[in-house]
Enzyme design. Sequence first.
Site, PDB file in Angstrom:
ATOM      1  N   GLU A 187       0.962  -1.267   0.023  1.00 37.46           N
ATOM      2  CA  GLU A 187       0.047  -0.117   0.288  1.00 37.46           C
ATOM      3  C   GLU A 187       0.876   1.187  -0.014  1.00 37.46           C
ATOM      4  OE1 GLU A 187      -1.613   2.974   0.764  1.00 37.46           O
ATOM      5  OE2 GLU A 187      -1.769   2.435   2.804  1.00 37.46           O
ATOM      6  N   CYS A 234      -2.084   8.696   3.666  1.00 35.31           N
ATOM      7  CA  CYS A 234      -1.955   8.219   2.172  1.00 35.31           C
ATOM      8  C   CYS A 234      -3.184   8.811   1.400  1.00 35.31           C
ATOM      9  CB  CYS A 234      -1.499   6.972   1.853  1.00 35.31           C
ATOM     10  SG  CYS A 234      -2.570   5.789   2.756  1.00 35.31           S
TER      11      CYS A 234
HETATM   12  P1  NAD Z   1       9.260   5.170   3.729  1.00 37.12           P
HETATM   13  O1  NAD Z   1       8.869   4.493   2.579  1.00 37.12           O
HETATM   14  O2  NAD Z   1      10.989   5.759   3.117  1.00 37.12           O
HETATM   15  O3  NAD Z   1       9.452   4.929   5.011  1.00 37.12           O
HETATM   16  C1  NAD Z   1       8.006   4.137   5.309  1.00 37.12           C
HETATM   17  C2  NAD Z   1       8.167   2.924   6.133  1.00 37.12           C
HETATM   18  O4  NAD Z   1       9.043   1.951   5.495  1.00 37.12           O
HETATM   19  C3  NAD Z   1       9.188   3.198   7.431  1.00 37.12           C
HETATM   20  O5  NAD Z   1       8.874   2.591   8.447  1.00 37.12           O
HETATM   21  C4  NAD Z   1      10.571   2.804   7.206  1.00 37.12           C
HETATM   22  O6  NAD Z   1      11.297   2.700   7.918  1.00 37.12           O
HETATM   23  C5  NAD Z   1      10.274   1.625   6.294  1.00 37.12           C
HETATM   24  N1  NAD Z   1      11.195   1.400   5.238  1.00 37.12           N
HETATM   25  C6  NAD Z   1      12.217   2.035   4.427  1.00 37.12           C
HETATM   26  N2  NAD Z   1      13.042   1.351   3.668  1.00 37.12           N
HETATM   27  C7  NAD Z   1      12.558   0.107   4.089  1.00 37.12           C
HETATM   28  C8  NAD Z   1      13.178  -1.002   3.559  1.00 37.12           C
HETATM   29  N3  NAD Z   1      14.205  -1.278   2.813  1.00 37.12           N
HETATM   30  N4  NAD Z   1      12.447  -2.189   3.865  1.00 37.12           N
HETATM   31  C9  NAD Z   1      11.345  -2.143   4.751  1.00 37.12           C
HETATM   32  N5  NAD Z   1      10.824  -1.062   5.401  1.00 37.12           N
HETATM   33  C10 NAD Z   1      11.636   0.178   4.838  1.00 37.12           C
HETATM   34  O7  NAD Z   1       8.481   6.769   3.639  1.00 37.12           O
HETATM   35  P2  NAD Z   1       8.975   7.957   4.768  1.00 37.12           P
HETATM   36  O8  NAD Z   1      10.247   8.438   4.432  1.00 37.12           O
HETATM   37  O9  NAD Z   1       8.611   7.545   6.113  1.00 37.12           O
HETATM   38  O10 NAD Z   1       7.985   9.057   4.258  1.00 37.12           O
HETATM   39  C11 NAD Z   1       8.185   9.406   2.936  1.00 37.12           C
HETATM   40  C12 NAD Z   1       6.644   9.430   1.919  1.00 37.12           C
HETATM   41  O11 NAD Z   1       6.568   7.830   1.892  1.00 37.12           O
HETATM   42  C13 NAD Z   1       5.684  10.128   2.231  1.00 37.12           C
HETATM   43  O12 NAD Z   1       5.850  11.459   1.708  1.00 37.12           O
HETATM   44  C14 NAD Z   1       4.567   9.262   1.807  1.00 37.12           C
HETATM   45  O13 NAD Z   1       4.471   9.653   0.405  1.00 37.12           O
HETATM   46  C15 NAD Z   1       5.124   7.863   1.900  1.00 37.12           C
HETATM   47  N6  NAD Z   1       4.270   7.345   3.106  1.00 37.12           N
HETATM   48  C16 NAD Z   1       3.188   6.539   2.712  1.00 37.12           C
HETATM   49  C17 NAD Z   1       2.568   5.968   3.655  1.00 37.12           C
HETATM   50  C18 NAD Z   1       1.407   5.478   3.407  1.00 37.12           C
HETATM   51  O14 NAD Z   1       0.400   5.021   4.240  1.00 37.12           O
HETATM   52  N7  NAD Z   1       0.930   4.790   2.316  1.00 37.12           N
HETATM   53  C19 NAD Z   1       2.944   5.867   5.084  1.00 37.12           C
HETATM   54  C20 NAD Z   1       4.280   6.513   5.232  1.00 37.12           C
HETATM   55  C21 NAD Z   1       4.942   7.153   4.248  1.00 37.12           C
END
Ligand code: NAD
Length: 488
Positions: free
Chosen positions: A261, A295
């Site tokens: 998601e 999101c």
């Molecule tokens: P991100 O994708 O970098 O991180 C989201 C989550 O994924 C965090 O918990 C992070 O620790 C984890 N993550 C990062 N790299 C990973 C990997 N290689 N393997 C497994 N998990 C990993 O996003 P962010 O920096 O927290 O936020 C940036 C952007 O991400 C936001 O601007 C938004 O667009 C999006 N986001 C979307 C949702 C959603 O509900 N769909 C939630 C958080 C962030």
Amino acid sequence: MSVTNVNVTNAIHTVPGLRIGARWVAETAAGSVPVHDPASGAVIGAMPVAGPAEVDAAAAAAAAAFAGWKRRTPLERFQVITAATALLRQRAAAIAAVLTREQGKPLAEAERELRLAADIIDFLAEEAKRLAARGVPPRTAGVASQTVLRVPVGPVAAFTPWNFPANLPARKIGAALAAGCSVVIRPDERTPFTCVEIVRAFVDAGLPDGVLNLVAGPPAPISAALVADDRIAKLSFTGSVAVGRALGELAARHGKRYTAELGGHAPAIVCADADAAAVAALAVAAKYRNAGQVCASPIRFLVQRRRYAEFAAAFTAGARALRVGPGAEPGTQMGPLVDAARVQQMRSFIDDALAHGGRLVCGGERLARPGAFFAPTVLEAVPAAARVQREEPFGPIAVLDAFDDLDEAIARANALPYGLAAYAFTNDLRAATKLADALDAGMVGINHFGVSQPETPFGGVKASGVGHESGLEGLLACTEVKLVSVAA
Ligand code: NAD
């Protein structure tokens, strides 16, 4: 994420540790990381970090426990799972306080999230009791029956972000456990404590050891290890498009099932026949909920030109009137962003929009107080080339724009690579039908914003994700199809 040995002398929250098999693991060779209160910047506790040994042990525990859990009947699983959700409801106020301290959202929102998390899990456990098999008439003489069964996919590795620290683990844990799968969950580094409390409720409710495991620490090495691990059958991720795609590639390389998601950039079309002031009130609540870190949050408001001024005035007045403050403070309507990095992100989106010729109507700045506070912001007349029109700001920024013709609005709504949620407001049945059909999104809300419910599928098309969570579809995503064909 820097890993250190944290000595928290004034922790407001202490966790039992990682959960691996039958044990809480409070100390590891990898150390621990501090967890901060975004409303003050203060350290509120520390979370132990899983190194390779703990990640391996969690996968082993999940694989061992899967053998027994998948043999429990759906009713037996329902009984344990709903005992855990009863505990979550009993503890909702206390866990909500933890959620607010680590994530920032207002306490009432946090408690609603906790109760919704329990509802999500209950629905999935209930639905698993009626997962029907399908009989297919045989085409060959002598074949007595062909039955299509739904069986648990296997141990699931789940990765959840920081914006909904209860709701997102609930979707992943609930679906997996209800379907008969075991889980290794890795919550976000900024908000691990709520997830620990959810796992604790399952442990206290008598979930068999190893069925639900929790690891924490740097995400990339943990996901790389779990995806490559033959004992893990499926990967489930919520977060950004970039990380989601990288994990999708990894999952494909290892032949693993994958649900993701990812982000969105939801349009909200307001037609001239709608009640502009009433829609603006709904829109302010939807836009600034969880400080826009949602999101499915509406971002681009496209308003038919002859009602634009009325809508913009009402929306801006609503945004200005919001009470912003620490989530734990009574009366707060919008809390801080999750960390200082997101405040910087907001500033850079706004600078870029203004540099492209956009107009700042209100907000646009961090608040002059400690913590990651940013003012509810309204932009208008922002050219399509500006970042905020193309990238998800994931914060309290609304972009208002006028349109003349419905086809033009639909084309603009569908112009981005995202397709998570889209909203439209009209009292004209013909326009509503056209919008529902034409908007390219996994979830379309006509005349309201409430598209995320425990009973309905949540997921996106285009870049916004792969598969669904919640609803029957969320449960099916943790199952595999198995054909049993019997010759007489
Ligand atoms: P991100 O994708 O970098 O991180 C989201 C989550 O994924 C965090 O918990 C992070 O620790 C984890 N993550 C990062 N790299 C990973 C990997 N290689 N393997 C497994 N998990 C990993 O996003 P962010 O920096 O927290 O936020 C940036 C952007 O991400 C936001 O601007 C938004 O667009 C999006 N986001 C979307 C949702 C959603 O509900 N769909 C939630 C958080 C962030």
